[in-house]
Structures are given as C-alpha cells and as structure tokens.
Design an enzyme around this catalytic site. Structure first.
Site, short mmCIF file in Angstrom:
data_model
loop_
_atom_site.label_atom_id
_atom_site.label_comp_id
_atom_site.label_asym_id
_atom_site.label_seq_id
_atom_site.Cartn_x
_atom_site.Cartn_y
_atom_site.Cartn_z
CG HIS A 20 -2.03 -1.07 1.02
ND1 HIS A 20 -3.16 -0.92 0.25
CD2 HIS A 20 -2.07 -2.35 1.50
CE1 HIS A 20 -3.86 -2.04 0.29
NE2 HIS A 20 -3.22 -2.93 1.02
CB THR A 21 4.34 1.90 -0.34
OG1 THR A 21 4.67 0.70 -1.04
CG2 THR A 21 4.45 1.66 1.16
CG ASP A 22 1.20 0.61 -5.60
OD1 ASP A 22 0.39 0.84 -4.67
OD2 ASP A 22 0.92 -0.13 -6.57
N GLY A 27 -6.91 -14.37 -7.52
CA GLY A 27 -7.45 -14.04 -6.20
C GLY A 27 -6.50 -14.34 -5.05
N GLY A 75 -3.57 -12.74 -4.64
CA GLY A 75 -2.71 -11.59 -4.34
C GLY A 75 -1.33 -11.76 -4.96
CG LEU A 76 0.59 -15.00 -5.34
CD1 LEU A 76 0.93 -16.48 -5.50
CD2 LEU A 76 1.64 -14.31 -4.49
CB SER A 127 -3.55 -13.92 -11.93
OG SER A 127 -4.69 -13.35 -11.32
CD GLU A 181 -5.01 -4.36 -12.58
OE1 GLU A 181 -4.25 -4.91 -13.40
OE2 GLU A 181 -5.06 -4.66 -11.40
CG ASP A 213 0.17 -5.67 -8.75
OD1 ASP A 213 0.90 -5.73 -7.74
OD2 ASP A 213 -1.06 -5.48 -8.68
#
Ligand code: GLA
Length: 343
Positions: free
Chosen positions: A19-21, A104, A106-107, A109, A144, A156
């Site tokens: 939650h820094t990006d 789903g 958190g990696l 996709s 996105e 990501d």
C-alpha cells in the site's frame, strides 16, 4: 512479420512495501516463475479472437473498436485498445491464454495477463516494445484502471515487467527508479500460502484505503504521503493518522529490508516481515481472520517472519522459512524469476 509468437508474463510476490505504490512510496517485489502465457497467431480479416483455455471461454471483437466487456475479456479488449491508442498498429490475430497462477491469491495474475498480452500483441504485429518498460507498465495499468475498473497502482505491472532473475527490485514510486537487490537466501526458503479468502470481494476495502490516504494528504496540504514526516501526522484524526503511519513506517521498512538482504541478515528480514504485517493489521486494518490464521500457522511451521501480500483483505501470505523448516502442505516455494518476455 511472425505468424505466431508466445509471451509469458509472471506473477509477483511483494516482499515488503504494501500500500505504498499509490502513495509515491517504496516497495520491494520480485517476479515469480508462475504466470500467464499468451500465444498470438496471425489471422486475416479485421478481428481479434481470444480463447481463455483454463476457463474454456472465447471472445471475438473488432480490432479497430473493442467494446467494453467484463471478466478476462476486459483485459484482452483493453490491452488492444490501449496499445492502439498509444500509436501501435496491431494486426488481427487469435490469442490463446493459459496460465499456472491462481486468481485471487494476491500474486497478481492480472498483471501477468496484461504484460503477456501486450508483449504478444506487439510481437505478432511486428511492433517493437517501448524502449522503456515503465511506459508499458503504465499502459498495462491503464487497462486495469479504465477497462477492468480496478483502481490499482503500478506495483504489479512494474514487478512483472522490470524484475531480474535472482533479485528483488526496489521501486521508488516517486521517481520510478528501479534498483535490483540480490535476493540470496542460501538455505532459507520463501513460500506463499493462500489464506483461503479470495480478495476480489475486497476491492471496496482497497478503494477505501486509497480514499483515506487521499484525505490524509488533503488535510496535510501535500500531494502525496511521501512528503510527510511522522511528526506531521499528529494533527490528523486517529484513523487517518494510523493509515498514514503505516505508509511512512512501511517505506522505512523497505529500506531496512534492502539493508538486511545486502548484509545477509535473514533473521532481521523475518522481523521486518512481521513488523510489516502488524502495521497492515493494526494501522492499515487490511487483514481478515483467514489471513491471521495463515500467518500464525506459518510462524508455527518455522517462519522467521510472515506477512500478507498484495492488496490485503484476503489473498496470500508470504513467509520466510528458516533452514530445515519443512515447506507446509499447500504452500508454494517462490524464487525470483524472469520478467515478462517472448518465449
Ligand atoms: C494490489 C495493487 C497494487 C498495490 C498492492 C498493495 O496488489 O494492485 O497496485 O497497491 O495491492 O501494495
């Protein structure tokens, strides 16, 4: 112009810096060896066909004017539209999408799909990818944001496009400088474990946090939380103060992690994972009971540290296992792999 190309986009694990990006902060992700592969084959005519192999679903749309759609189709149509809007001349083709990265978790996709799609579409059209991959990351991020409707940051896409094998990358989201940091683990192991709670339902949570960070900036009269020091936060209402405190302390933990990795101090790396998780749980309130349970189980299994990874509110946990600790059932060993590429 090639008749057929294949591109692979990797998922990512964010080692630390969550939650820094979208707060112009710091993060330290790496691409993993799981991801999405897109095969593109030239067609005659003026249409794009797409086949999502795992879902067993098809799509078909006009190359010149993709219309809106939901689910995986939004990624395909959005990538075609955004590449075209950026000036690339795409050719009609058939896209086959397959992957070995569950959604789903958190990696990421999503980023794996976006980066594989864009590299495959460019290559099959005889177009060179942008000289600076950060431009392609921004384009994927527009897909996105504007086509899929997820208000995510650049973490990501940059991780999927700009990682280096054997390294994590320290990304500064203010300057977009990217610095590879060797991820030499020796006998230690990094694993991810699904919490069992998928995080798609959680997008409201993610968007709420983004709104709170914007509100904190507005009250402080600054453009991003990168400009704030901890002392500045005292005037904020308690909830906003805690959200901002997470961001500031997390930025500091990213650089502490870089130092720990460079010094080979993996016990310290584990402590930093724990501290990141505690901050995400207590200050950012982005955890859920399933994630807490998974963190606890991984610690019991011999992890020096464990934390939620990605947007939170479900998804996966990353843990650093000490030498000799057995990989828990269902956990995935993650090693820093290659960035998105033609294969
Ligand atoms: C999701 C988003 C990223 C980032 C993380 C939190 O993965 O896609 O942009 O904000 O959450 O660090």
């Amino acid at each position: 112009m090639p008749e057929r190309v294949r591109a692979r986009g990797p998922g990512r694990v964010n080692l630390i810096g969550e939650h820094t990006d979208y707060n112009a902060g710091l993060a330290l992700p790496f691409a993993i060896d799981r991801g999405v592969t897109v095969t593109a084959e030239r067609l005659t005519g003026e249409r794009v066909q797409a086949h999502a192999l795992d879902a067993g679903e098809e799509d078909d749309f006009a190359l010149a004017a993709p219309e809106r759609a939901g689910g995986w189709r939004a990624f395909v149509r959005g990538t075609v539209a955004e590449l075209t809007a950026a000036g690339y001349v795409l050719q009609p083709c058939r896209l086959t999408i397959e992957g070995d990265l569950e959604q789903g978790l958190g990696l990421s996709s999503s980023a794996a799909l976006e980066t594989a799609l864009s590299l495959a579409l460019l290559a099959v059209s005889g177009e060179d990818e942008p000289a600076d991959r950060r431009d392609l990351a921004r384009l994927c991020s527009r897909v996105e944001n504007d086509w899929v409707g997820a208000e995510t940051g650049l973490l990501d896409q940059l991780a999927s496009l700009c990682s280096e094998p054997g390294h994590a990358v320290r990304i500064d989201f203010e300057s977009l400088e990217i610095e590879p940091v060797p991820l030499a683990l020796g006998d230690w192991t990094l694993v991810t474990q699904s919490s069992g709670a998928t995080h798609s339902i959680a997008y409201s949570g993610y968007n709420d946090r983004r709104r709170e960070c914007r509100e904190a900036c507005a009250q402080l009269g600054i453009a991003s939380l990168r400009e704030a020091a901890e002392a500045d936060l005292e005037g904020l209402p308690p909830t906003l103060r805690r959200r901002a405190r997470h961001v500031l302390t997390e930025n500091a933990r990213v650089d502490a992690m870089v130092a720990a990795l460079r010094a080979g101090d993996l016990e310290q790396a584990g402590r930093l994972l724990d501290a990141s998780h505690a901050s995400l749980r207590d200050d950012y309130e982005a955890s859920v009971p399933e994630v807490e349970r998974t963190v606890g189980e991984l610690k019991e299994a011999g992890a020096a540290g464990a934390r939620m990874v990605g947007g939170g509110f479900g998804g996966a946990v990353v843990a650093l296992l000490r030498p000799g600790a057995a990989v828990p059932a269902g956990a995935l060993v993650v090693v820093p792999g290659s960035p998105a590429a033609l294969v």
